[in-house]
Design an enzyme around this catalytic site. Structure first.
Site, PDB file in Angstrom:
ATOM      1  N   GLU A 114     -27.505  36.235 -37.688  1.00  0.00           N
ATOM      2  CA  GLU A 114     -27.037  35.237 -36.714  1.00  0.00           C
ATOM      3  C   GLU A 114     -25.533  35.318 -36.487  1.00  0.00           C
ATOM      4  OE1 GLU A 114     -28.932  33.268 -34.843  1.00  0.00           O
ATOM      5  OE2 GLU A 114     -30.683  34.184 -35.777  1.00  0.00           O
ATOM      6  N   ARG A 152     -11.630  57.946 -25.854  1.00  0.00           N
ATOM      7  CA  ARG A 152     -11.406  58.916 -24.773  1.00  0.00           C
ATOM      8  C   ARG A 152     -10.080  58.691 -24.046  1.00  0.00           C
ATOM      9  NH1 ARG A 152     -13.242  57.478 -19.988  1.00  0.00           N
ATOM     10  NH2 ARG A 152     -13.955  59.519 -19.322  1.00  0.00           N
ATOM     11  N   ASP A 167     -11.192  58.281 -13.245  1.00  0.00           N
ATOM     12  CA  ASP A 167     -12.334  57.478 -13.671  1.00  0.00           C
ATOM     13  C   ASP A 167     -12.466  56.215 -12.842  1.00  0.00           C
ATOM     14  OD1 ASP A 167     -13.436  58.942 -15.712  1.00  0.00           O
ATOM     15  OD2 ASP A 167     -12.365  57.911 -17.315  1.00  0.00           O
TER      16      ASP A 167
END
Ligand code: SAH
Length: 224
Positions: A114, A152, A167
């Protein structure tokens, strides 16, 4: 940059990060990744990392001592901030990944059950990060997402830095449709403009396509 992960499933990380760009970066030593077994920091015979929630309710909660001691054991080797993966945390996006990539390292704690005893946050002055508004069964996959998105952006990880600059979310005109050879396959052709050699027209076409492609619920793009 050094990534240390605290988890009850350290074996999950090797197979994922042996592959591809991140795998090669680890081989070259551009980044380091270590997954640590939380159970190494338990003190009882059953190596228990969870216990029942105070106040009642379903499920179990991750005990504070093993997590705090596991992170303390790493502090000498990793000077970076401590991150708890939690669904209610700050949302990971490209901008946050870029900010984290400027750190010397990250110590990432993966929750299970939890969630993690709340005293861990204050004791470790941790930052909570979520990968999105849905609940997964553990913090390992979220940690992998965070590591991949961050790693990256570390200089030397992606071979051609130009590919980072184009990107999606970095350059606002990206996310355009990409094509490679063959120029025709089963009667499906590549848009003529891409074969034209007219770079101004190609740029304009890509910008239009990227704008049309954007899914409406995506938030406004931020510059990183
Ligand atoms: N009942 C909890 C859910 C716990 S899920 C709640 O509603 O908050 C168990 C663990 O999985 C969490 O402690 C966290 O480490 C991880 N986790 C699940 N979904 C996540 C998400 N979207 N982002 C980051 N971590 C997540």
């Amino acid at each position: 940059m050094r990534f240390d992960v605290v988890t009850i499933f350290p074996g999950m990380f090797g197979p994922v990060f042996q592959q591809g760009v991140i795998g090669r970066a680890i081989e070259r030593g551009a980044i380091q990744l270590h997954a640590h077994d939380l159970r190494e920091h338990t003190h009882d015979r059953h190596r228990q990392v969870d216990d029942m929630p105070f106040g009642g309710g379903p499920g179990m909660v991750m005990k504070p001592e093993p997590v705090i001691e596991a992170v303390e054991a790493l502090r000498g080797a990793n000077p970076g901030p401590v991150i708890l993966m939690e669904p209610w945390g700050e949302r990971l996006d490209q901008e946050l990944a870029a900010e984290l990539a400027r750190q010397p390292g990250l110590i990432i704690v993966c929750g299970r059950y939890e969630g993690i005893d709340d005293r861990v946050r204050s004791a470790l002055q941790a930052r909570e990060i979520s990968i999105g508004d849905y609940v997964l069964s553990g913090g390992e996959i979220p940690a992998m997402v965070l590591i991949d998105a961050t790693a990256r952006l570390v200089p030397g990880v992606v071979g051609d830095p130009g590919s980072l600059a184009q990107d999606s979310f970095v350059d606002e005109m990206t996310g355009w449709p990409q094509f490679t050879r063959p120029a025709e396959y089963r009667g499906m052709t590549v848009p003529d403009v891409l074969l034209s050699g007219d770079h101004a027209r190609i740029r304009q076409w890509r910008r239009q396509q990227a704008a049309q492609r954007r899914v409406p619920h995506n938030k406004e793009l931020k510059k990183t």
